[in-house]
Write an enzyme that holds these catalytic residues in place. Structure first.
Site, PDB file in Angstrom:
ATOM      1  N   CYS A 134      50.335 -77.382  70.736  1.00  0.00           N
ATOM      2  CA  CYS A 134      49.889 -78.771  70.903  1.00  0.00           C
ATOM      3  C   CYS A 134      50.863 -79.737  70.240  1.00  0.00           C
ATOM      4  O   CYS A 134      50.834 -79.907  69.014  1.00  0.00           O
ATOM      5  CB  CYS A 134      48.476 -78.946  70.339  1.00  0.00           C
ATOM      6  SG  CYS A 134      47.854 -80.629  70.486  1.00  0.00           S
ATOM      7  N   CYS A 137      49.097 -82.728  68.543  1.00  0.00           N
ATOM      8  CA  CYS A 137      48.448 -82.397  67.263  1.00  0.00           C
ATOM      9  C   CYS A 137      49.478 -82.247  66.150  1.00  0.00           C
ATOM     10  O   CYS A 137      49.263 -82.714  65.028  1.00  0.00           O
ATOM     11  CB  CYS A 137      47.680 -81.077  67.375  1.00  0.00           C
ATOM     12  SG  CYS A 137      46.768 -80.851  68.896  1.00  0.00           S
ATOM     13  N   ASP A 138      50.580 -81.571  66.435  1.00  0.00           N
ATOM     14  CA  ASP A 138      51.481 -81.128  65.366  1.00  0.00           C
ATOM     15  C   ASP A 138      52.870 -81.753  65.373  1.00  0.00           C
ATOM     16  O   ASP A 138      53.642 -81.534  64.446  1.00  0.00           O
ATOM     17  CB  ASP A 138      51.631 -79.594  65.435  1.00  0.00           C
ATOM     18  CG  ASP A 138      50.290 -78.890  65.282  1.00  0.00           C
ATOM     19  OD1 ASP A 138      49.429 -79.420  64.567  1.00  0.00           O
ATOM     20  OD2 ASP A 138      50.109 -77.823  65.890  1.00  0.00           O
TER      21      ASP A 138
END
Length: 312
Positions: A134, A137-138
Site C-alpha cells: 500500500c 499507507c506507507d
C-alpha cells in the site's frame, strides 16, 4: 429474518445496500468487520469514476458513500462473517465471528480480494518492516528516499507514479518487457525521470535486519546476474487473492466456483444457488474497477428483490 444480508462493505456492498433499501426492503444489514470503503481506500489517486471530475485519494472518494448508502435504512453491523449456509427451507444462515448467527431470505456476497504475496525470500519476514502492498499507507515513511516497486499492472504503475512524488527515486521491477497496465499510464511512467524501469527481472531476496527492517533488494536480471539495490522499502503489486472463504462448507463451496477462485454468476449476479448473489471482485471476470463493482452491487440488489418477491 433479514430480507437481505450483504457481506462486505466495499463499493459493491454499499451500492447493493443503497439499491435494496431504496427499493423498499426494510430489513437489510451489511456485515463489514471494519469501516466500509473497500480496497480502493488505499489507492493514492482516483480519477476515472464517471461524474466525479475531481482527482482525489481513495479514502476521500469513499467517504460520502456510507452516509448516502445508509440514508434509506441500510444497517451496518461491524462484524466478520465466517460462513454462509443454505437452509432446507431455502433461507440462509450467516455465521458471524464469535458464533452468533443471522437468518436471511437472500444473501449478496461482496467480500472482494486481497493483494497476493510475490513469494520472494524475506517477503514475509519483512512484511510491514519495509515490504508493503500500500503506497498510500506507507509511502510517506520513505519521503526523499529511494524505493522499489514490483509489478506490471495498473496498480503497480499508478503506485510507482504516486511514490515518485514523495521519494527521490523509484525502481520499477517487472518480469517482462511489456506491461498489462493502461498505455497512457505506462507512457507517464516512462517519461518520469524519477522512475527507473528494470525489466525482464525478478526479485531474488529482500534483506535487512529485524530491528531496522529492509536494507536492500537483490534482483536477478535477464542475463542471470544479480543487481543489488540499496533501498529501505519495496512495494509489491502482483495481483489479488479472491476472498471466497465465507462460501465454503467444509471442503466444498455452496455455489459454483471457477478455477480462479472467483464465483460463477450470470448477468443478474445470481450464483448457482438460488437467492445467493455475488458482486465485485469476487465474481467471475471482474474488471476490478470501482465503477464495475458499484454496478454489480446495484444489479445484485435488484435481482435479490425480484427473488424475494418470487417467494411470496
Amino acid at each position: 429474518m433479514l430480507d437481505v444480508a450483504i457481506i462486505g462493505g466495499g463499493p459493491a456492498g454499499l451500492s447493493a445496500g443503497l439499491y435494496a433499501t431504496r427499493g423498499g426492503l426494510k430489513n437489510v444489514v451489511m456485515f463489514e468487520r471494519g469501516m466500509p470503503g473497500g480496497q480502493i481506500t488505499s489507492s493514492s489517486e482516483m480519477e476515472n469514476y464517471p461524474g466525479v471530475a475531481t482527482v482525489m485519494d481513495g479514502m476521500s472518494f469513499m467517504a460520502p458513500w456510507l452516509e448516502q448508502c445508509t440514508r434509506f435504512g441500510l444497517k451496518h453491523e461491524m462484524a466478520g462473517v465466517e460462513k454462509v449456509a443454505k437452509n432446507s427451507d431455502g433461507s440462509f444462515t450467516i455465521t458471524l465471528e464469535g458464533g452468533k448467527t443471522e437468518q436471511a431470505k437472500a444473501v449478496i456476497v461482496c467480500t472482494g480480494s486481497t493483494p497476493k504475496r510475490a513469494g520472494f525470500k524475506g517477503e514475509d519476514e519483512f512484511f510491514g518492516k519495509g515490504v508493503s502492498t500500500c503506497a498510500t499507507c506507507d509511502g510517506f515513511f520513505y519521503k526523499n528516499k529511494e524505493v522499489a516497486v514490483l509489478g506490471g499492472g495498473d496498480t503497480a504503475i499508478e503506485e510507482a507514479e504516486y511514490l515518485s512524488r514523495i521519494c527521490s527515486k523509484v525502481y520499477l521491477i517487472h518480469r517482462r518487457d511489456t506491461f498489462r497496465a493502461a498505455p497512457s499510464s505506462v507512457e507517464k511512467v516512462k517519461k518520469n525521470e524519477k522512475i527507473e524501469l528494470i525489466l525482464n527481472a525478478g526479485i531474488e531476496e529482500v534483506y535487512g535486519d529485524s530491528t531496522a527492517g529492509v536494507k536492500g533488494v537483490k534482483i536477478k536480471l535477464a542475463d542471470g546476474s544479480i543487481r543489488d539495490l540499496v533501498v529501505p522499502g519495496i512495494f509489491t503489486f502482483v495481483g489479488l487473492n479472491v476472498r471466497n472463504e465465507v462460501l465454503k462448507d467444509g471442503d466444498n463451496f455452496i455455489c459454483d466456483i471457477l478455477p480462479t477462485g472467483q464465483v460463477k454468476v450470470d448477468l443478474k449476479m445470481q450464483t448457482s444457488t438460488p437467492g445467493l448473489f455475488a458482486a465485485g471482485d469476487l465474481r467471475q471476470d471482474a474488471p476490478k474497477q470501482v465503477v464495475s463493482a458499484a454496478a454489480d452491487g446495484a444489479v445484485a440488489a435488484l435481482s435479490a428483490m425480484s427473488y424475494i418477491e418470487s417467494l411470496h
